[in-house]
Design a protein around this motif. Structure first.
Motif, PDB file in Angstrom:
ATOM      1  N   VAL A   1      14.167   8.535 -16.309  1.00 42.78           N
ATOM      2  CA  VAL A   1      14.799   8.643 -14.991  1.00 42.78           C
ATOM      3  C   VAL A   1      13.967   9.580 -14.123  1.00 42.78           C
ATOM      4  O   VAL A   1      13.014  10.211 -14.587  1.00 42.78           O
ATOM      5  CB  VAL A   1      16.243   9.194 -15.087  1.00 42.78           C
ATOM      6  N   GLU A   2      14.338   9.656 -12.846  1.00 41.87           N
ATOM      7  CA  GLU A   2      13.675  10.607 -11.955  1.00 41.87           C
ATOM      8  C   GLU A   2      14.409  11.929 -12.091  1.00 41.87           C
ATOM      9  O   GLU A   2      15.437  12.155 -11.469  1.00 41.87           O
ATOM     10  CB  GLU A   2      13.728  10.092 -10.518  1.00 41.87           C
ATOM     11  N   TRP A   3      13.887  12.799 -12.927  1.00 32.78           N
ATOM     12  CA  TRP A   3      14.566  14.055 -13.226  1.00 32.78           C
ATOM     13  C   TRP A   3      14.568  14.956 -12.002  1.00 32.78           C
ATOM     14  O   TRP A   3      13.514  15.203 -11.414  1.00 32.78           O
ATOM     15  CB  TRP A   3      13.893  14.763 -14.393  1.00 32.78           C
TER      16      TRP A   3
ATOM     17  N   ILE B   1       1.082  19.457 -19.206  1.00 30.44           N
ATOM     18  CA  ILE B   1       1.160  19.411 -17.742  1.00 30.44           C
ATOM     19  C   ILE B   1       2.599  19.468 -17.229  1.00 30.44           C
ATOM     20  O   ILE B   1       2.856  19.750 -16.066  1.00 30.44           O
ATOM     21  CB  ILE B   1       0.416  18.186 -17.184  1.00 30.44           C
ATOM     22  N   GLY B   2       3.574  19.207 -18.105  1.00 32.03           N
ATOM     23  CA  GLY B   2       4.970  19.313 -17.669  1.00 32.03           C
ATOM     24  C   GLY B   2       5.558  18.010 -17.177  1.00 32.03           C
ATOM     25  O   GLY B   2       6.772  17.888 -17.021  1.00 32.03           O
ATOM     26  N   ASN B   3       4.717  17.010 -16.954  1.00 31.89           N
ATOM     27  CA  ASN B   3       5.163  15.641 -16.677  1.00 31.89           C
ATOM     28  C   ASN B   3       6.269  15.532 -15.642  1.00 31.89           C
ATOM     29  O   ASN B   3       7.286  14.888 -15.862  1.00 31.89           O
ATOM     30  CB  ASN B   3       5.625  14.969 -17.969  1.00 31.89           C
ATOM     31  N   ALA B   4       6.084  16.144 -14.489  1.00 33.40           N
ATOM     32  CA  ALA B   4       7.050  15.984 -13.409  1.00 33.40           C
ATOM     33  C   ALA B   4       6.409  15.162 -12.294  1.00 33.40           C
ATOM     34  O   ALA B   4       5.310  15.480 -11.850  1.00 33.40           O
ATOM     35  CB  ALA B   4       7.484  17.346 -12.884  1.00 33.40           C
ATOM     36  N   HIS B   5       7.090  14.118 -11.860  1.00 32.97           N
ATOM     37  CA  HIS B   5       6.551  13.272 -10.790  1.00 32.97           C
ATOM     38  C   HIS B   5       6.796  13.927  -9.443  1.00 32.97           C
ATOM     39  O   HIS B   5       7.567  13.434  -8.628  1.00 32.97           O
ATOM     40  CB  HIS B   5       7.197  11.896 -10.816  1.00 32.97           C
TER      41      HIS B   5
ATOM     42  N   GLU C   1      14.122   1.454  -9.741  1.00 29.33           N
ATOM     43  CA  GLU C   1      12.861   0.711  -9.688  1.00 29.33           C
ATOM     44  C   GLU C   1      12.115   0.912  -8.374  1.00 29.33           C
ATOM     45  O   GLU C   1      11.667  -0.039  -7.737  1.00 29.33           O
ATOM     46  CB  GLU C   1      13.097  -0.779  -9.959  1.00 29.33           C
ATOM     47  N   LYS C   2      12.032   2.157  -7.951  1.00 23.55           N
ATOM     48  CA  LYS C   2      11.199   2.507  -6.789  1.00 23.55           C
ATOM     49  C   LYS C   2      10.051   3.362  -7.307  1.00 23.55           C
ATOM     50  O   LYS C   2      10.277   4.421  -7.887  1.00 23.55           O
ATOM     51  CB  LYS C   2      12.007   3.327  -5.768  1.00 23.55           C
ATOM     52  N   PHE C   3       8.831   2.884  -7.107  1.00 17.07           N
ATOM     53  CA  PHE C   3       7.705   3.600  -7.688  1.00 17.07           C
ATOM     54  C   PHE C   3       6.637   3.932  -6.652  1.00 17.07           C
ATOM     55  O   PHE C   3       6.384   3.155  -5.729  1.00 17.07           O
ATOM     56  CB  PHE C   3       7.064   2.770  -8.804  1.00 17.07           C
ATOM     57  N   GLY C   4       6.036   5.090  -6.810  1.00 18.82           N
ATOM     58  CA  GLY C   4       4.920   5.496  -5.963  1.00 18.82           C
ATOM     59  C   GLY C   4       3.941   6.298  -6.782  1.00 18.82           C
ATOM     60  O   GLY C   4       4.339   7.020  -7.697  1.00 18.82           O
TER      61      GLY C   4
ATOM     62  N   PHE D   1       0.818  -1.203   0.000  1.00 15.61           N
ATOM     63  CA  PHE D   1       0.000   0.000   0.000  1.00 15.61           C
ATOM     64  C   PHE D   1       0.856   1.260   0.000  1.00 15.61           C
ATOM     65  O   PHE D   1       0.351   2.357  -0.203  1.00 15.61           O
ATOM     66  CB  PHE D   1      -0.960  -0.006   1.192  1.00 15.61           C
ATOM     67  N   GLY D   2       2.151   1.094   0.268  1.00 16.76           N
ATOM     68  CA  GLY D   2       3.069   2.226   0.191  1.00 16.76           C
ATOM     69  C   GLY D   2       3.066   2.861  -1.187  1.00 16.76           C
ATOM     70  O   GLY D   2       3.405   4.031  -1.351  1.00 16.76           O
ATOM     71  N   PHE D   3       2.658   2.076  -2.199  1.00 18.11           N
ATOM     72  CA  PHE D   3       2.567   2.585  -3.568  1.00 18.11           C
ATOM     73  C   PHE D   3       1.652   3.811  -3.631  1.00 18.11           C
ATOM     74  O   PHE D   3       1.901   4.739  -4.392  1.00 18.11           O
ATOM     75  CB  PHE D   3       2.019   1.471  -4.463  1.00 18.11           C
ATOM     76  N   LEU D   4       0.608   3.790  -2.824  1.00 18.65           N
ATOM     77  CA  LEU D   4      -0.372   4.875  -2.855  1.00 18.65           C
ATOM     78  C   LEU D   4       0.140   6.143  -2.187  1.00 18.65           C
ATOM     79  O   LEU D   4      -0.359   7.230  -2.461  1.00 18.65           O
ATOM     80  CB  LEU D   4      -1.660   4.443  -2.152  1.00 18.65           C
ATOM     81  N   THR D   5       1.111   6.024  -1.296  1.00 14.10           N
ATOM     82  CA  THR D   5       1.526   7.180  -0.508  1.00 14.10           C
ATOM     83  C   THR D   5       2.940   7.644  -0.837  1.00 14.10           C
ATOM     84  O   THR D   5       3.379   8.672  -0.339  1.00 14.10           O
ATOM     85  CB  THR D   5       1.463   6.857   0.993  1.00 14.10           C
ATOM     86  N   SER D   6       3.656   6.884  -1.679  1.00 14.99           N
ATOM     87  CA  SER D   6       5.031   7.257  -1.967  1.00 14.99           C
ATOM     88  C   SER D   6       5.092   8.279  -3.087  1.00 14.99           C
ATOM     89  O   SER D   6       4.322   8.229  -4.047  1.00 14.99           O
ATOM     90  CB  SER D   6       5.839   6.023  -2.364  1.00 14.99           C
ATOM     91  N   GLU D   7       6.041   9.205  -2.953  1.00 13.48           N
ATOM     92  CA  GLU D   7       6.166  10.262  -3.941  1.00 13.48           C
ATOM     93  C   GLU D   7       7.298   9.982  -4.934  1.00 13.48           C
ATOM     94  O   GLU D   7       7.535  10.756  -5.850  1.00 13.48           O
ATOM     95  CB  GLU D   7       6.428  11.594  -3.216  1.00 13.48           C
TER      96      GLU D   7
END
Lengths: 328, 350
Positions: free
Chosen positions: B192-194, A261-265, A79-82, A66-72
Motif C-alpha cells: 500500500v501507499e504507507w 534506503i527505507g523504501n518510502a515512495h 492503482e495510481k503509479f508515478g 508521460f505523467g508517470f515520469l512526474t507523478s509522486e
C-alpha cells in the motif's frame, strides 16, 4: 646462409598439401562464424530485452502517459503509479556514491601506483579485489545491522545539530536520525563502487610511461602536480571508463540499497529521510504485484532505468569524444 | 585415441539418457508455487510425506502474486496465496480454493522499559499510529489503553514491510476494519501507499530496524516474533477482550470464523468474533483447478493436504503455525468432493 637458401626455394603450394589448406580455411570460416554468432546473439538479446520491456510497459503507458515520469504517487490499492520518487532516489544515491567513491578510489589508485612501499602493494590490491567479490546482499545486511545503527547513534545526530541553523543545509540534513535512508544507501553504494573504479584507474595509472613522470619530477613537480598534470591527462579515457563502470553499478544496484534506503515512495528534502530507487522498488514489489497495471508500472520503471543507464553511457561517450578533441 | 573418443561419446549419450529419464522418475511428484509465509511448514510436511508415501512435493516460494500467476498459466499443479481470491475471479479462471494453514501477525515494539506483552493496543489506535497521527509514545490514546504503564515521550518510529507481502495484507486489512480514515486513505493490499515510516524488506528487515530504533513499532509473523523474542503487544479484539498472541488465540479466530457462509472459503480471518480470538489472524490458501488437465496429480495434491491436516499438527506447532481446526477440515474436504472433478466428471476426492 643455408636457411636463407631454403627459404628462397620454399614454395608454399608445394609444401602445404591442398587438403590441409582447405581444412585451414574451413576452420577459419568456422571460427569467424562462431565469433560473429556470439556478437549477434548479444545484439539479439539486447533487442529482445528492450522489446519485452516496451511491450510490458504498454498498459502502464496507456494509463498514465508521460505523467508517470512526474507523478509522486505510488498507490497499489487505487492503482495510481508515478515514477518520480524512484527516479529521484536512483539519481541522488548514485550521485552521493560518486561524490564519496571517486575521490577515495582515485586516492587509493594513486597511492598504490605512486607512493606505496612495495611490500604493501599486494595486500591493498588484494583487499580491493576481495571487496569487489563480496555479494551485494552481504553489503545490505552489513549496512542494516552495523552501518545504520552506527550512523544513527554517532553520525546523524551530529550532522543534524551541526547544520541545524544553516539555511538550505538544515533541510538537507533534517532529522529524525533513523539510521537508514538515502544517505546511508549512498554510503553503501560508494563502498560498492570503490573496487571497480580503483582497479580500473590503478591499471591505467600503471600504463603511464615512467619517463613522463620522471621528467616532471625532474622539473621539480610535487607528486600532486605529477598526478594532476601528467598522469590524469594521460589516462583520462581510462579513468572516465572506470568511473562510468562504477556509476553503472551504482545505478543498478538492488539488494544492498533495498536493505538500507527505507523504501518510502516519497521525495524528501532531507537526504537522511527514507527514499527508494528504481531497482529497489522492482525487487521489493514485483513478486507480489497483483494486476496487470501494477506489474506494468514496475516494468515501465525497469524501462526507465534502462534509458537512464543508456543516457549515462551516451554522456560518457560524448565526454570522451570531447576529451579526445581537446587532447589533439 | 578413437577408443577414448568412443568412451567419451558413450558416456555423453548415457548422461543424456539419464538426464531424460529423471523427469519420468519424478513424475509422481507434485509441483506448487506461491506464498512465502507457509513455505517452512509445507516443506516440512513434504519431507515427512515423501518418507511415508514416496510422493514428493516441489514447492517454490515465489510469493502469492507469483503463485496466482503460475497456476493461471498452468505451470504448476497448485498455487498458494495468503490472500484468498474472490469467487468471481475463481470462477473466471475455473479455479477453486481452500485454506490450508493458519498464522498470525503480531505488532512488535521497541520501547525501553516495556516488556513483551506489557502494552495493549486496539485497532483504532494502531491505525492512528501507522497513519502518523500518534507521534509519541505517551500519547493520551495509548495511555488510556494502558493506565498502569509508564510511557516515555519517545517519538514513534513506524516500520512496515517494503516488499509486497501477505503479512502486510492481513495487517492493512485489519486496520481498514477498525479505522474509516485508514480505509479511505490507504486501504488493504499486499503493498500500500504507507502514510508514514520506513519500509524494510522481509520479516528480518522489519525486526532488524525495529530492534535498533528506540520507539519503533512494526508488525511481523508470529513465528518470527516468538523465535526472536521480540517485544510484542497485546490486542483488544472484536469482542473487546484483551488477548495475547499465541497458538490458542489464532486457533480460536479460525474456529470462530463463519466458514459455512463464506463462498469459496473467501474469508479473511482478521477481526473475528470470540472472546479468545486474536484479531490479526489469517489463513493461507491453496488454489487448484476444478477440472484439472492433470487430474491424477491434483488427486495427489488433495491426498497430500488430507494427510497434512490429519498428521501435520505437531510439525505445525513446532514451527509456530496453527493447523486448521477439525471442523474446518471437514468443510474443506466436503468442498473438494463437491467441486473438484476429473475429465469424466467424477469427483477426484472420495
Amino acid at each position: 646462409m643455408n636457411s636463407n637458401a631454403q627459404v628462397a626455394t620454399y614454395s608454399p603450394a608445394a609444401a602445404i598439401p591442398p587438403a590441409a589448406l582447405r581444412r585451414h580455411n574451413l576452420w577459419d570460416a568456422v571460427f569467424r562464424g562462431a565469433t560473429r554468432a556470439a556478437s549477434v546473439l548479444v545484439l539479439l538479446l539486447l533487442g529482445a530485452v528492450i522489446a519485452a520491456l516496451i511491450h510490458g510497459s504498454v498498459p502502464s503507458f496507456k494509463a498514465f502517459g508521460f505523467g508517470f515520469l512526474t507523478s509522486e504517487t505510488w498507490n497499489p490499492v487505487t492503482e495510481k503509479f508515478g515514477a518520480l520518487p524512484a527516479i529521484y532516489g536512483t539519481v541522488v544515491t548514485s550521485v552521493l556514491a560518486m561524490l564519496i567513491g571517486i575521490p577515495v578510489s582515485l586516492g587509493i589508485a594513486i597511492f598504490i601506483t605512486e607512493l606505496c612501499p612495495r611490500w604493501l602493494k599486494r595486500p591493498i590490491s588484494t583487499a580491493i579485489e576481495l571487496l569487489a567479490g563480496v555479494p551485494s546482499i552481504i553489503y545490505g545486511i552489513w549496512g542494516l545491522f552495523v552501518l545504520a545503527p552506527f550512523l544513527q547513534k554517532h553520525v546523524q545526530p551530529l550532522v543534524i545539530s551541526l547544520f541545524a541553523g544553516v539555511p538550505g543545509l538544515s533541510s538537507l540534513f533534517a532529522g529524525p536520525p533513523y539510521g537508514i535512508g538515502t544517505f546511508t544507501a549512498g554510503i553503501i553504494l560508494s563502498v560498492m563502487v570503490l573496487p571497480y573504479i580503483t582497479s580500473v584507474t590503478r591499471d591505467v595509472f600503471e600504463t603511464v610511461p615512467a619517463v613522463l613522470k620522471e621528467s616532471a619530477y625532474g622539473l621539480g613537480c610535487t607528486t600532486w602536480e605529477v598526478v594532476r598534470h601528467v598522469m590524469l591527462p594521460y589516462t583520462r579515457v581510462g579513468v572516465i571508463g572506470g568511473v562510468m563502470l562504477g556509476l553503472g553499478r551504482a545505478l543498478g544496484e538492488t539488494m544492498a540499497v533495498t536493505f538500507v534506503i527505507g523504501n518510502a515512495h516519497k521525495i524528501a528534502s532531507s537526504i537522511l529521510a527514507p527514499g527508494t530507487t528504481i531497482s529497489a522498488t522492482i525487487a521489493n514489489e514485483f513478486a507480489e504485484a497483483e494486476g496487470d497495471l501494477y506489474t506494468s508500472a514496475l516494468i515501465e520503471l525497469g524501462l526507465i532505468l534502462f534509458v537512464i543507464t543508456f543516457l549515462v553511457l551516451a554522456a560518457a561517450r560524448l565526454l570522451l569524444l570531447r576529451a579526445e578533441m581537446k587532447g589533439r | 585415441m578413437s577408443l577414448m573418443k568412443k568412451t567419451i561419446v558413450r558416456s555423453l549419450v548415457l548422461g543424456a539418457v539419464a538426464a531424460l529419464t529423471v523427469p519420468a522418475a519424478l513424475a509422481a511428484d507434485i509441483s506448487g508455487a506461491g506464498a512465502t509465509f507457509p513455505y517452512p511448514i509445507y516443506s516440512k510436511w513434504a519431507a515427512t510425506y515423501k518418507d511415508k508415501t514416496g510422493t514428493g512435493l516441489n514447492y517454490q516460494s515465489i510469493g502469492s502474486g507469483g503463485g496466482i500467476k503460475q497456476i493461471k498459466a498452468k505451470t504448476v499443479s497448485f498455487g498458494a496465496s495468503d490472500k484468498p481470491l474472490e469467487a468471481k475471479e475463481l470462477d473466471d479462471a475455473g479455479l477453486t480454493q481452500f485454506p490450508a494453514i493458519v498464522g498470525g501477525v503480531v505488532p512488535v515494539i521497541n520501547l525501553s522499559g516495556i516488556a513483551p506483552g506489557e502494552l495493549t493496543l486496539d485497532g483504532a489506535t494502531l491505525a492512528d499510529i501507522f497513519l502518523g497521527k500518534i507521534k509519541s509514545w505517551n500519547d493520551p490514546a495509548i495511555q488510556k489503553l494502558n493506565p498502569k504503564a509508564k510511557l516515555p515521550s519517545t517519538l514513534v518510529a513506524v516500520v512496515h514491510r517494503s516488499d509486497g507481502s501477505g503479512t502486510s495484507f492481513l495487517f492493512t486489512n485489519y486496520l481498514s476494519q477498525n479505522s474509516a480514515e485508514w480505509k479511505d486513505k490507504v486501504g488493504a493490499a499486499t503493498a500500500v501507499e504507507w502514510p508514514a515510516g520506513i519500509g524494510a524488506k522481509g520479516n528480518e528487515g522489519v525486526s532488524g530496524i525495529a530492534s535498533q530504533t528506540d520507539g519503533a513499532i512494526g508488525y511481523v509473523e508470529y513465528a518470527y516474533a516468538k523465535q526472536n523474542k521480540m517485544t510484542y503487544t497485546k490486542m483488544i479484539n472484536h469482542d473487546g477482550k484483551t488477548v495475547e498472541p499465541k497458538s490458542e488465540t489464532f486457533a480460536a479466530a479460525a474456529a470462530n470464523a463463519d466458514w459455512v457462509n463464506a463462498p469459496a472459503f473467501y474469508l479473511i480471518l482478521t477481526n473475528q468474533p470470540g472472546a479468545e480470538s486474536w484479531p490479526i489472524t489469517g489463513a493461507s490458501f491453496i488454489l487448484v483447478y476444478k477440472k484439472p488437465d492433470d487430474a491424477a496429480v491434483v488427486g495427489e495434491v488433495l491426498k497430500f493436504y488430507d494427510w497434512a491436516f490429519k498428521n501435520g499438527q505437531k510439525a505445525a506447532d513446532e514451527l509456530d503455525y496453527v493447523p486448521l481446526p477439525a471442523k474446518v477440515v471437514e468443510q474443506v474436504e466436503a468442498s473438494w468432493k463437491a467441486n473438484i472433478k476429473d475429465a469424466a466428471g467424477a469427483p477426484l476426492w472420495k
